[in-house]
Write a protein that holds these residues in place. Sequence first.
Motif, PDB file in Angstrom:
ATOM      1  N   MET A   1       0.846  -1.159   0.000  1.00 24.06           N
ATOM      2  CA  MET A   1       0.000   0.000   0.000  1.00 24.06           C
ATOM      3  C   MET A   1       0.901   1.236   0.000  1.00 24.06           C
ATOM      4  O   MET A   1       1.783   1.348   0.836  1.00 24.06           O
ATOM      5  N   PRO A   2       0.708   2.188  -0.908  1.00 24.24           N
ATOM      6  CA  PRO A   2       1.576   3.365  -0.968  1.00 24.24           C
ATOM      7  C   PRO A   2       1.339   4.282   0.233  1.00 24.24           C
ATOM      8  O   PRO A   2       0.247   4.323   0.790  1.00 24.24           O
ATOM      9  N   PRO A   3       2.378   5.002   0.641  1.00 27.08           N
ATOM     10  CA  PRO A   3       2.225   5.927   1.758  1.00 27.08           C
ATOM     11  C   PRO A   3       1.192   7.005   1.450  1.00 27.08           C
ATOM     12  O   PRO A   3       0.981   7.365   0.293  1.00 27.08           O
ATOM     13  N   ALA A   4       0.552   7.489   2.480  1.00 23.38           N
ATOM     14  CA  ALA A   4      -0.420   8.576   2.330  1.00 23.38           C
ATOM     15  C   ALA A   4       0.308   9.860   1.982  1.00 23.38           C
ATOM     16  O   ALA A   4       1.508   9.983   2.196  1.00 23.38           O
TER      17      ALA A   4
ATOM     18  N   ALA B   1       0.217   2.560  10.917  1.00 22.22           N
ATOM     19  CA  ALA B   1      -0.925   2.200  10.076  1.00 22.22           C
ATOM     20  C   ALA B   1      -0.615   0.995   9.180  1.00 22.22           C
ATOM     21  O   ALA B   1      -1.500   0.481   8.503  1.00 22.22           O
ATOM     22  N   GLY B   2       0.646   0.575   9.158  1.00 21.42           N
ATOM     23  CA  GLY B   2       1.013  -0.580   8.343  1.00 21.42           C
ATOM     24  C   GLY B   2       1.345  -0.244   6.901  1.00 21.42           C
ATOM     25  O   GLY B   2       1.573  -1.129   6.091  1.00 21.42           O
ATOM     26  N   ARG B   3       1.382   1.037   6.565  1.00 22.70           N
ATOM     27  CA  ARG B   3       1.722   1.424   5.190  1.00 22.70           C
ATOM     28  C   ARG B   3       3.228   1.378   4.965  1.00 22.70           C
ATOM     29  O   ARG B   3       3.687   1.288   3.834  1.00 22.70           O
ATOM     30  N   LEU B   4       3.984   1.454   6.052  1.00 22.98           N
ATOM     31  CA  LEU B   4       5.430   1.260   6.013  1.00 22.98           C
ATOM     32  C   LEU B   4       5.766   0.226   7.080  1.00 22.98           C
ATOM     33  O   LEU B   4       5.235   0.289   8.184  1.00 22.98           O
ATOM     34  N   ALA B   5       6.627  -0.696   6.736  1.00 19.77           N
ATOM     35  CA  ALA B   5       7.048  -1.708   7.703  1.00 19.77           C
ATOM     36  C   ALA B   5       8.374  -1.292   8.320  1.00 19.77           C
ATOM     37  O   ALA B   5       9.180  -0.590   7.693  1.00 19.77           O
ATOM     38  N   ARG B   6       8.578  -1.710   9.541  1.00 20.42           N
ATOM     39  CA  ARG B   6       9.864  -1.442  10.185  1.00 20.42           C
ATOM     40  C   ARG B   6      10.965  -2.009   9.286  1.00 20.42           C
ATOM     41  O   ARG B   6      10.878  -3.136   8.815  1.00 20.42           O
TER      42      ARG B   6
ATOM     43  N   PHE C   1       4.554  12.110  10.813  1.00 17.15           N
ATOM     44  CA  PHE C   1       3.933  11.555   9.609  1.00 17.15           C
ATOM     45  C   PHE C   1       4.450  10.136   9.358  1.00 17.15           C
ATOM     46  O   PHE C   1       3.672   9.205   9.145  1.00 17.15           O
ATOM     47  N   TYR C   2       5.780   9.964   9.393  1.00 20.02           N
ATOM     48  CA  TYR C   2       6.345   8.644   9.125  1.00 20.02           C
ATOM     49  C   TYR C   2       6.015   7.646  10.234  1.00 20.02           C
ATOM     50  O   TYR C   2       5.774   6.469   9.963  1.00 20.02           O
ATOM     51  N   LYS C   3       5.969   8.094  11.483  1.00 23.86           N
ATOM     52  CA  LYS C   3       5.558   7.209  12.573  1.00 23.86           C
ATOM     53  C   LYS C   3       4.134   6.714  12.350  1.00 23.86           C
ATOM     54  O   LYS C   3       3.834   5.539  12.544  1.00 23.86           O
ATOM     55  N   LYS C   4       3.250   7.612  11.946  1.00 22.57           N
ATOM     56  CA  LYS C   4       1.855   7.230  11.680  1.00 22.57           C
ATOM     57  C   LYS C   4       1.774   6.243  10.517  1.00 22.57           C
ATOM     58  O   LYS C   4       0.968   5.308  10.545  1.00 22.57           O
ATOM     59  N   GLU C   5       2.593   6.429   9.503  1.00 19.28           N
ATOM     60  CA  GLU C   5       2.617   5.506   8.367  1.00 19.28           C
ATOM     61  C   GLU C   5       3.043   4.103   8.819  1.00 19.28           C
ATOM     62  O   GLU C   5       2.494   3.109   8.362  1.00 19.28           O
ATOM     63  N   ILE C   6       4.007   4.054   9.724  1.00 13.96           N
ATOM     64  CA  ILE C   6       4.468   2.758  10.235  1.00 13.96           C
ATOM     65  C   ILE C   6       3.373   2.112  11.069  1.00 13.96           C
ATOM     66  O   ILE C   6       3.055   0.928  10.895  1.00 13.96           O
TER      67      ILE C   6
END
Length: 66
Positions: free
Chosen positions: A1-4, A29-34, A22-27
């Motif tokens: 899923m692309p980042p918001a 939300a599962g849009r970015l994985a650790r 912003f990046y913490k929220k993306e992580i």
Amino acid sequence: MPPAQPEPIERFDPAWKQIASFYKKEILAGRLARGDRLPSIRETAGQFGVSPATAQQAMAHLHLAE
């Protein structure tokens, strides 16, 4: 899923904090994985309309939060 798409930078909080948030929220939300690669400093600066130094500060904050 692309980042918001990021929200416009507000003036009540430092820009670097908003970018890191912003990046913490993306992580979360599962849009970015650790461990996923984040955009480069220049890409981040362009995306958020900030200086590369501000983008670097946000990325450094994220790195320290690991």
